[in-house]
Structures are given as structure tokens and as C-alpha cells.
Design an enzyme around this catalytic site. Sequence first.
Site, PDB file in Angstrom:
ATOM      1  N   ASP A  65       0.836  -1.190   0.000  1.00 36.50           N
ATOM      2  CA  ASP A  65       0.000   0.000   0.000  1.00 36.50           C
ATOM      3  C   ASP A  65       0.882   1.256   0.000  1.00 36.50           C
ATOM      4  O   ASP A  65       2.082   1.195   0.284  1.00 36.50           O
ATOM      5  CB  ASP A  65      -0.882  -0.052   1.254  1.00 36.50           C
ATOM      6  CG  ASP A  65      -1.744   1.173   1.433  1.00 36.50           C
ATOM      7  OD1 ASP A  65      -2.354   1.624   0.454  1.00 36.50           O
ATOM      8  OD2 ASP A  65      -1.800   1.686   2.562  1.00 36.50           O
ATOM      9  N   ASN A  88      -2.272  -0.750   5.809  1.00 36.73           N
ATOM     10  CA  ASN A  88      -2.667  -0.238   7.114  1.00 36.73           C
ATOM     11  C   ASN A  88      -4.167  -0.354   7.375  1.00 36.73           C
ATOM     12  O   ASN A  88      -4.612  -0.152   8.501  1.00 36.73           O
ATOM     13  CB  ASN A  88      -2.256   1.230   7.267  1.00 36.73           C
ATOM     14  CG  ASN A  88      -3.089   2.148   6.401  1.00 36.73           C
ATOM     15  OD1 ASN A  88      -3.046   2.060   5.177  1.00 36.73           O
ATOM     16  ND2 ASN A  88      -3.881   3.017   7.026  1.00 36.73           N
ATOM     17  N   ASP A 122      -0.469   5.180   0.840  1.00 39.89           N
ATOM     18  CA  ASP A 122      -0.767   6.210   1.840  1.00 39.89           C
ATOM     19  C   ASP A 122      -0.999   5.639   3.226  1.00 39.89           C
ATOM     20  O   ASP A 122      -1.723   4.661   3.402  1.00 39.89           O
ATOM     21  CB  ASP A 122      -1.996   7.016   1.418  1.00 39.89           C
ATOM     22  CG  ASP A 122      -1.703   7.896   0.226  1.00 39.89           C
ATOM     23  OD1 ASP A 122      -1.190   9.001   0.403  1.00 39.89           O
ATOM     24  OD2 ASP A 122      -1.972   7.439  -0.901  1.00 39.89           O
TER      25      ASP A 122
END
Length: 287
Positions: A123, A234, A125
Amino acid sequence: MESSLITQVQKGDAVPPAKQECNCRSSLSQRGSFRATGPLSYCWVYSVIAGLVKKSSPTKPRSRSIFKALFCCLRAQNAPQPPPCQDHLLQTEENGLVAKIPGTCLLPEVTPQDQGKVCVVIDLDETLVHSSFKPISNADFIVPVEIEGTTHQVYVLKRPHVDEFLRRMGELFECVLFTASLAKYADPVTDLLDKHGVFQVRLFRESCVFHQGCYVKDLSRLGRDLGRTLILDNSPASYIFHPENAVPVVSWFDDLDDTELLNLIPVFEELSQAENVYTGLAHLRTP
């Protein structure tokens, strides 16, 4: 998947702190821990996904609308739907690799340099970087992005130890960037971030599956053996279809003392040697 994806670093930004987490986070029914065995001593919380929280999205001011148009994780009614990967037509070859039908999956054939490596989906951001529309004095990058005919400056902070982490990941794995943000933002940021060309492929919002208000990264559409595929993200909502393939990572915004990526290196070093990622993750997971 980005939990807020360009949530703001300082108070007073367009997105209040209460809204900095994704509106479509998964509920967590269990908490355990991963613990590296042998010489590894690092452990972290592993979240087991129970279900997807459905939330409606109230009318937002124009600043939020621009925000939503560019970055992922906020509800969108007309998200593009790419054709599904025809997994039921895929067959496993004698060497354990998935035999792909050309044009049906998100990833191209494995390059010679990545043959035999586990595929790891990473990922962007709040995992590798944090971005803001509001000026940040210590920004690592400033990326101009055009939205609805207006150019906006996006200020990007790199997570501590991201350079070392990506370099090592590139040595160990076939690395794929997968973000639910739009390419007009994520592509130039990755150009600046990925100094060593670690990411063989970059996937953006159009490669996600829009499911119950969320952009989900469906690993079954990649065209890789799921037993040899990991995802680092996240947000649990992004891997809701494949939680058993996930290595969770704590969201990062601006903590300059963060060591999450540094601590994850020995974990991934061990996982890179696993014949099957499910076995490798089970070995690291404690009840």
C-alpha cells in the site's frame, strides 16, 4: 489501502481528526499477535477481520469532494468496475505457478529476475507516506495535481526508514504497488519515492473492486498463486477478501520516531523463505 489517504498532518485541516480513519474500516473481533521466532524478536498486533462496517456518507463541502475525488477510501457511487480475473479458468502448472490467460488478470507475466519469489502487494498512503493539501514545512516531496481544472499542491512526508525497507523488499520479493488512490496523484509520488525501481507494477483505484462502499484489493485478480502472495496495508478493509494473506501495519501520519518499517524487515525476511505464506504467517502468529 489508505485509511484516510491524504488526511492532514496538523490540526485545523479540512478533515477533522475524528474523520481521519476510513469510513469503511472493518470491525475487529479478535486480537492476537505475530511473533517472530528464532533470532527474530519483533512482534506486532494482527487483526482478524470479522465484517465490514457499512456507513453512509453525508453531504460534504467542496473541499471534501475534491479530497474524495482524488484519494481512496471514501464512499463513491459510480466507481469504475474493471473486468474480473477469470480465476476459475486458471490452472496450476507443475512448478506451482498459476498459468494465466493473457488479458484476464491485473499483473503481467513474472519477470525473470522475480521468478520463484513471493509476490508482495504494498500500500502507499499511511503505509509508506502521508500526504496533505496543507503546506508542510518538512515535506519530502511537493507534487502538483490537477483536480477539476485546478492545480493543487500535495505535500508528502516519507515514513521513517521507508528507503531501507523498500530496498530490502525489492531484493526479497516481487513487489507490486497497489493503492486505491487515483494515478494522477499516486504515480508521481511513487516516481519520487521508488528510487531503486522496486515496484515492477503499479495498480491504482481502477484495479480495486468496489464492495459495499469500499475499494478492496482483491488478490485473486492478480494472477498469482495466493499461497505465494502477501499484502502489506494499514487498513483491514482493503484486504477484507484475503485477511489470511495480510501483514498489518500501523497507520502513519507524522511520527518521526516511528520504526514500524524497520521492524518489519526481519519479519519479511523470514516470510520470503516460506514455501507457503499461510504456513509462514501461521508460524509467526501466536494465539
